[in-house]
Design a protein around this motif. Structure first.
Motif, PDB file in Angstrom:
ATOM      1  N   VAL A  14      18.246   4.871  -5.305  1.00  0.00           N
ATOM      2  CA  VAL A  14      19.368   5.799  -5.189  1.00  0.00           C
ATOM      3  C   VAL A  14      19.201   6.533  -3.866  1.00  0.00           C
ATOM      4  O   VAL A  14      18.157   7.118  -3.596  1.00  0.00           O
ATOM      5  CB  VAL A  14      19.410   6.796  -6.373  1.00  0.00           C
ATOM      6  CG1 VAL A  14      20.528   7.803  -6.183  1.00  0.00           C
ATOM      7  CG2 VAL A  14      19.591   6.040  -7.676  1.00  0.00           C
ATOM      8  N   GLU A  16      20.892   9.174  -0.781  1.00  0.00           N
ATOM      9  CA  GLU A  16      21.892  10.173  -0.428  1.00  0.00           C
ATOM     10  C   GLU A  16      22.439   9.749   0.926  1.00  0.00           C
ATOM     11  O   GLU A  16      21.721   9.697   1.915  1.00  0.00           O
ATOM     12  CB  GLU A  16      21.274  11.563  -0.351  1.00  0.00           C
ATOM     13  CG  GLU A  16      22.312  12.647  -0.172  1.00  0.00           C
ATOM     14  CD  GLU A  16      21.718  14.034  -0.281  1.00  0.00           C
ATOM     15  OE1 GLU A  16      21.868  14.802   0.689  1.00  0.00           O
ATOM     16  OE2 GLU A  16      21.099  14.332  -1.313  1.00  0.00           O
ATOM     17  N   LEU A  21      25.778  10.353  -3.742  1.00  0.00           N
ATOM     18  CA  LEU A  21      24.658   9.588  -4.270  1.00  0.00           C
ATOM     19  C   LEU A  21      25.116   8.146  -4.475  1.00  0.00           C
ATOM     20  O   LEU A  21      26.128   7.893  -5.120  1.00  0.00           O
ATOM     21  CB  LEU A  21      24.182  10.166  -5.607  1.00  0.00           C
ATOM     22  CG  LEU A  21      23.527  11.539  -5.546  1.00  0.00           C
ATOM     23  CD1 LEU A  21      23.182  12.020  -6.944  1.00  0.00           C
ATOM     24  CD2 LEU A  21      22.276  11.512  -4.681  1.00  0.00           C
ATOM     25  N   TRP A  22      24.351   7.202  -3.911  1.00  0.00           N
ATOM     26  CA  TRP A  22      24.701   5.783  -3.945  1.00  0.00           C
ATOM     27  C   TRP A  22      23.544   5.003  -4.544  1.00  0.00           C
ATOM     28  O   TRP A  22      22.392   5.197  -4.161  1.00  0.00           O
ATOM     29  CB  TRP A  22      24.973   5.269  -2.543  1.00  0.00           C
ATOM     30  CG  TRP A  22      26.092   5.974  -1.851  1.00  0.00           C
ATOM     31  CD1 TRP A  22      26.038   7.177  -1.205  1.00  0.00           C
ATOM     32  CD2 TRP A  22      27.439   5.545  -1.744  1.00  0.00           C
ATOM     33  NE1 TRP A  22      27.263   7.506  -0.704  1.00  0.00           N
ATOM     34  CE2 TRP A  22      28.152   6.514  -1.013  1.00  0.00           C
ATOM     35  CE3 TRP A  22      28.128   4.414  -2.184  1.00  0.00           C
ATOM     36  CZ2 TRP A  22      29.504   6.407  -0.723  1.00  0.00           C
ATOM     37  CZ3 TRP A  22      29.467   4.294  -1.882  1.00  0.00           C
ATOM     38  CH2 TRP A  22      30.147   5.282  -1.167  1.00  0.00           C
ATOM     39  N   ASN A  45      28.851   4.008  -5.278  1.00  0.00           N
ATOM     40  CA  ASN A  45      28.800   5.446  -5.502  1.00  0.00           C
ATOM     41  C   ASN A  45      28.635   5.703  -6.995  1.00  0.00           C
ATOM     42  O   ASN A  45      29.375   5.164  -7.819  1.00  0.00           O
ATOM     43  CB  ASN A  45      30.080   6.113  -4.978  1.00  0.00           C
ATOM     44  CG  ASN A  45      29.972   7.615  -4.967  1.00  0.00           C
ATOM     45  OD1 ASN A  45      29.777   8.244  -5.997  1.00  0.00           O
ATOM     46  ND2 ASN A  45      30.098   8.194  -3.788  1.00  0.00           N
ATOM     47  N   ARG A  64      16.007   8.986   0.248  1.00  0.00           N
ATOM     48  CA  ARG A  64      15.892   8.390  -1.085  1.00  0.00           C
ATOM     49  C   ARG A  64      15.767   9.540  -2.066  1.00  0.00           C
ATOM     50  O   ARG A  64      14.874  10.373  -1.954  1.00  0.00           O
ATOM     51  CB  ARG A  64      14.671   7.488  -1.183  1.00  0.00           C
ATOM     52  CG  ARG A  64      14.557   6.899  -2.569  1.00  0.00           C
ATOM     53  CD  ARG A  64      13.601   5.746  -2.640  1.00  0.00           C
ATOM     54  NE  ARG A  64      13.609   5.262  -4.007  1.00  0.00           N
ATOM     55  CZ  ARG A  64      12.515   5.040  -4.703  1.00  0.00           C
ATOM     56  NH1 ARG A  64      11.328   5.211  -4.170  1.00  0.00           N
ATOM     57  NH2 ARG A  64      12.598   4.620  -5.940  1.00  0.00           N
ATOM     58  N   VAL A  65      16.681   9.594  -3.012  1.00  0.00           N
ATOM     59  CA  VAL A  65      16.710  10.690  -3.969  1.00  0.00           C
ATOM     60  C   VAL A  65      15.583  10.498  -4.976  1.00  0.00           C
ATOM     61  O   VAL A  65      15.425   9.418  -5.545  1.00  0.00           O
ATOM     62  CB  VAL A  65      18.082  10.737  -4.696  1.00  0.00           C
ATOM     63  CG1 VAL A  65      18.110  11.847  -5.720  1.00  0.00           C
ATOM     64  CG2 VAL A  65      19.203  10.911  -3.690  1.00  0.00           C
ATOM     65  N   HIS A 118      18.876  12.392 -12.594  1.00  0.00           N
ATOM     66  CA  HIS A 118      19.014  13.413 -11.550  1.00  0.00           C
ATOM     67  C   HIS A 118      19.387  14.682 -12.305  1.00  0.00           C
ATOM     68  O   HIS A 118      20.526  14.846 -12.704  1.00  0.00           O
ATOM     69  CB  HIS A 118      20.098  13.007 -10.547  1.00  0.00           C
ATOM     70  CG  HIS A 118      20.180  13.910  -9.361  1.00  0.00           C
ATOM     71  ND1 HIS A 118      21.197  14.788  -9.182  1.00  0.00           N
ATOM     72  CD2 HIS A 118      19.348  14.071  -8.297  1.00  0.00           C
ATOM     73  CE1 HIS A 118      21.012  15.458  -8.060  1.00  0.00           C
ATOM     74  NE2 HIS A 118      19.898  15.031  -7.513  1.00  0.00           N
ATOM     75  N   LEU A 123      21.286   8.251 -14.098  1.00  0.00           N
ATOM     76  CA  LEU A 123      21.959   7.639 -12.959  1.00  0.00           C
ATOM     77  C   LEU A 123      21.745   6.148 -12.819  1.00  0.00           C
ATOM     78  O   LEU A 123      22.666   5.416 -12.498  1.00  0.00           O
ATOM     79  CB  LEU A 123      21.512   8.315 -11.659  1.00  0.00           C
ATOM     80  CG  LEU A 123      21.893   9.769 -11.469  1.00  0.00           C
ATOM     81  CD1 LEU A 123      21.383  10.261 -10.137  1.00  0.00           C
ATOM     82  CD2 LEU A 123      23.391   9.947 -11.557  1.00  0.00           C
TER      83      LEU A 123
END
Length: 187
Positions: A14, A16, A21-22, A45, A64-65, A118, A123
């Motif tokens: 995931v 940013e 957030l993708w 998305n 990277r989230v 998240h 997610l």
């Protein structure tokens, strides 16, 4: 949040990017004859489902989230939604099936997958890296075809088409890498 290089992006990550957030659906590394190598990344998305194809050079840095990870058991699919259960609290959550993209056929009933959160919002889903599948259809071995890296097409019990070494026959169990969708070894 940690930054990673463009060549470290993997399916299921995931990111940013562009203020959203993708989730990364597909990555292919390209080395053109002229110029530097890059990763062609297909992303979706998480919030609104838009798709985006983006090129990242290896020196590009992307966010990277960091997500909280929980192992959860896959129960069933209903109306395009995957139902997972937390093995500790027995809470059930639903996630859209298209979140897995082309890796969806590898999700098996009862399989424990890693669901990433998240905050409180689920997610993405990370499948185990290696999954055992049965070969249901493949070509017979051609005698004398013993080139070092000759592979033949095969169809797995989940409908996915991959290539396998010539010594693999229909009915055999094999281990498949869910990230690269390639044959690893006999089970």
């Amino acid at each position: 949040m940690p930054k990673i290089n463009g060549n470290e992006i993997r399916p299921g990550n995931v990111l940013e990017h562009d203020g959203g957030l993708w989730v990364v659906m597909k990555v292919s590394h390209v080395k053109p004859g002229k110029g530097g190598a890059f990763a062609q990344v297909e992303m979706k998305n998480i919030r609104d489902g838009r798709k985006l194809n983006e090129r990242f050079r290896s020196e590009d840095r992307v966010e990277r989230v960091r997500l909280d990870q929980k192992d959860q058991q896959f129960l069933y699919e209903s109306d395009g939604m995957l139902v997972f259960m937390d093995n500790e609290t027995f809470e059930q959550i639903e996630l859209p099936a298209d979140l897995l993209g082309e890796r969806r056929p590898f999700l098996q009933d009862g399989m424990v997958a890693t669901v990433e959160y998240h905050g409180e919002e689920p997610l993405s889903v990370q499948l185990p890296q290696k999954v055992v599948c049965k070969v249901v259809e493949t070509e017979p071995v051609v005698k004398g075809q013993t080139a070092a890296n000759s592979y033949k097409p095969a169809v797995l019990d989940n409908g996915v088409r991959i290539t396998v070494p010539p010594f693999i026959d229909a009915g055999e169990d094999i281990v498949v890498n869910t990230e690269t969708m390639e044959y690893v070894e006999r089970a």
